[in-house]
Design a protein around this motif. Structure first.
Motif, short mmCIF file in Angstrom:
data_model
loop_
_atom_site.label_atom_id
_atom_site.label_comp_id
_atom_site.label_asym_id
_atom_site.label_seq_id
_atom_site.Cartn_x
_atom_site.Cartn_y
_atom_site.Cartn_z
N LYS A 158 3.58 0.40 -3.41
CA LYS A 158 2.95 -0.79 -2.84
C LYS A 158 4.01 -1.74 -2.27
O LYS A 158 5.01 -2.01 -2.92
CB LYS A 158 2.12 -1.53 -3.90
CG LYS A 158 0.99 -0.71 -4.50
CD LYS A 158 -0.04 -0.32 -3.49
CE LYS A 158 -0.95 -1.45 -3.14
NZ LYS A 158 -1.93 -1.14 -2.13
N ALA A 159 3.76 -2.23 -1.07
CA ALA A 159 4.69 -3.15 -0.41
C ALA A 159 4.76 -4.49 -1.14
O ALA A 159 5.81 -5.12 -1.18
CB ALA A 159 4.28 -3.37 1.04
N GLU A 160 3.67 -4.90 -1.75
CA GLU A 160 3.62 -6.23 -2.36
C GLU A 160 4.48 -6.34 -3.61
O GLU A 160 5.02 -7.40 -3.90
CB GLU A 160 2.18 -6.63 -2.68
CG GLU A 160 1.51 -5.74 -3.70
CD GLU A 160 0.03 -6.00 -3.85
OE1 GLU A 160 -0.49 -5.73 -4.93
OE2 GLU A 160 -0.59 -6.46 -2.88
N ASP A 161 4.63 -5.26 -4.39
CA ASP A 161 5.43 -5.36 -5.61
C ASP A 161 6.50 -4.28 -5.74
O ASP A 161 7.29 -4.30 -6.67
CB ASP A 161 4.53 -5.35 -6.84
CG ASP A 161 3.73 -4.06 -7.01
OD1 ASP A 161 3.96 -3.11 -6.24
OD2 ASP A 161 2.88 -4.01 -7.92
N GLY A 162 6.53 -3.33 -4.81
CA GLY A 162 7.55 -2.27 -4.84
C GLY A 162 7.33 -1.22 -5.90
O GLY A 162 8.14 -0.31 -6.05
N GLU A 163 6.24 -1.32 -6.66
CA GLU A 163 5.94 -0.36 -7.71
C GLU A 163 5.25 0.88 -7.14
O GLU A 163 4.57 0.81 -6.13
CB GLU A 163 5.03 -0.99 -8.77
CG GLU A 163 5.68 -2.11 -9.55
CD GLU A 163 6.81 -1.63 -10.44
OE1 GLU A 163 6.67 -0.56 -11.06
OE2 GLU A 163 7.83 -2.33 -10.51
N CYS A 164 5.43 2.00 -7.83
CA CYS A 164 4.83 3.26 -7.41
C CYS A 164 3.67 3.59 -8.35
O CYS A 164 3.82 3.54 -9.58
CB CYS A 164 5.90 4.36 -7.47
SG CYS A 164 5.52 5.74 -6.41
N TYR A 165 2.50 3.88 -7.79
CA TYR A 165 1.29 4.16 -8.56
C TYR A 165 0.77 5.55 -8.20
O TYR A 165 0.79 5.95 -7.05
CB TYR A 165 0.20 3.12 -8.26
CG TYR A 165 0.63 1.71 -8.57
CD1 TYR A 165 0.50 1.21 -9.85
CD2 TYR A 165 1.17 0.89 -7.59
CE1 TYR A 165 0.88 -0.09 -10.14
CE2 TYR A 165 1.56 -0.40 -7.86
CZ TYR A 165 1.41 -0.90 -9.14
OH TYR A 165 1.81 -2.17 -9.42
N ARG A 166 0.24 6.24 -9.18
CA ARG A 166 -0.36 7.56 -8.97
C ARG A 166 -1.85 7.37 -8.70
O ARG A 166 -2.51 6.60 -9.39
CB ARG A 166 -0.13 8.43 -10.19
CG ARG A 166 -0.52 9.86 -9.99
CD ARG A 166 -0.02 10.69 -11.19
NE ARG A 166 -0.24 12.09 -11.00
CZ ARG A 166 0.53 12.90 -10.30
NH1 ARG A 166 1.60 12.41 -9.70
NH2 ARG A 166 0.27 14.17 -10.17
N VAL A 167 -2.38 8.07 -7.71
CA VAL A 167 -3.79 8.00 -7.37
C VAL A 167 -4.51 9.07 -8.19
O VAL A 167 -4.27 10.27 -8.01
CB VAL A 167 -4.02 8.24 -5.86
CG1 VAL A 167 -5.50 8.22 -5.53
CG2 VAL A 167 -3.27 7.20 -5.04
N ILE A 168 -5.36 8.63 -9.11
CA ILE A 168 -6.06 9.57 -9.99
C ILE A 168 -7.54 9.18 -10.06
O ILE A 168 -7.87 8.07 -10.43
CB ILE A 168 -5.48 9.56 -11.42
CG1 ILE A 168 -4.02 9.94 -11.40
CG2 ILE A 168 -6.26 10.48 -12.34
CD1 ILE A 168 -3.32 9.83 -12.74
N GLY A 169 -8.40 10.12 -9.70
CA GLY A 169 -9.83 9.97 -9.96
C GLY A 169 -10.65 9.12 -9.02
O GLY A 169 -11.84 9.35 -8.89
N ARG A 170 -10.08 8.14 -8.41
CA ARG A 170 -10.87 7.29 -7.51
C ARG A 170 -10.01 6.78 -6.38
O ARG A 170 -8.78 6.75 -6.49
CB ARG A 170 -11.49 6.13 -8.28
CG ARG A 170 -10.50 5.19 -8.85
CD ARG A 170 -11.18 4.09 -9.61
NE ARG A 170 -10.17 3.13 -10.04
CZ ARG A 170 -10.43 1.94 -10.46
NH1 ARG A 170 -11.67 1.52 -10.50
NH2 ARG A 170 -9.47 1.14 -10.82
N PRO A 171 -10.63 6.35 -5.28
CA PRO A 171 -9.86 5.85 -4.13
C PRO A 171 -9.05 4.61 -4.50
O PRO A 171 -9.44 3.82 -5.35
CB PRO A 171 -10.93 5.51 -3.10
CG PRO A 171 -12.13 6.28 -3.51
CD PRO A 171 -12.07 6.40 -5.00
#
Length: 190
Positions: A158-171
């Motif tokens: 995410k550009a807003e916080d620089g954190e990386c998130y995994r997309v699981i189960g929902r959009p």
């Protein structure tokens, strides 16, 4: 905003110059009482504060120009998402796809039973990309990414916080400046 910035810098310069001049007058005054020393201290303090604020304003302007140039390079956030850009290891664009007027974009590799809109067959890590790996959908004026049950998953930086998130189960909602990781392939939303 630019006008206010100029006014602040001009005011700081005027205060700094006046403080320096008054410091000189107070220092070389023929009266040697306690008042000129106190006045001199106040003028020195005003000059120091004006100089510090001037330096702060200049650094802030430089930081804003850096942000503006990066937004111009990758696309301004206020304009929404209009392109999907494939990035190489040095964050340089390799290929891009236009998203204007689209409501759904399938990301994957050509060669499967279904067609894909964003073909990552030529990428260095294409072996880790499923034939239909992920989909971008436009709904209620926002873009969302969804993993289509891929083996190696989808992540978002995410550009807003620089954190990386995994997309699981929902959009997951995405914005301009976010980077999608399709397996090890990076796609910038611009």
């Amino acid at each position: 905003m630019r006008k206010n910035h100029r006014i602040n810098i001009t005011a700081d310069i005027v205060i700094l110059l006046c403080s320096i001049i008054l410091c000189g007058v107070a220092r070389f005054s023929p009266y040697r009482s306690a008042w000129p020393a106190a006045i001199l201290a106040v003028f020195v303090l005003c000059a120091a504060l004006a100089a510090a604020d001037l330096i702060y304003q200049m650094r802030r302007k430089k930081a804003q120009e850096d942000v503006q140039s990066s937004e111009e390079r990758f696309g301004a956030r206020e304009q929404g998402i209009g392109r999907l850009i494939l990035l190489d290891e040095q964050d340089k664009p390799v290929k891009s796809w236009d998203m204007a007027g689209r409501i759904s974009i399938v990301i994957g590799r050509a060669g499967g039973e279904e067609d894909v809109d964003v073909d990552l067959e030529d990428c260095a890590f294409s072996g880790f990309v499923d034939f239909q790996h992920a989909v971008l959908n436009f709904c209620l004026e926002q873009w969302y990414v969804e993993d289509l049950g891929s083996q190696n998953g989808v992540k978002i930086r995410k550009a807003e916080d620089g954190e990386c998130y995994r997309v699981i189960g929902r959009p997951c909602r995405v914005e301009a400046g976010d980077i999608l990781y399709i397996a090890n392939t990076r796609l910038l939303l611009s």
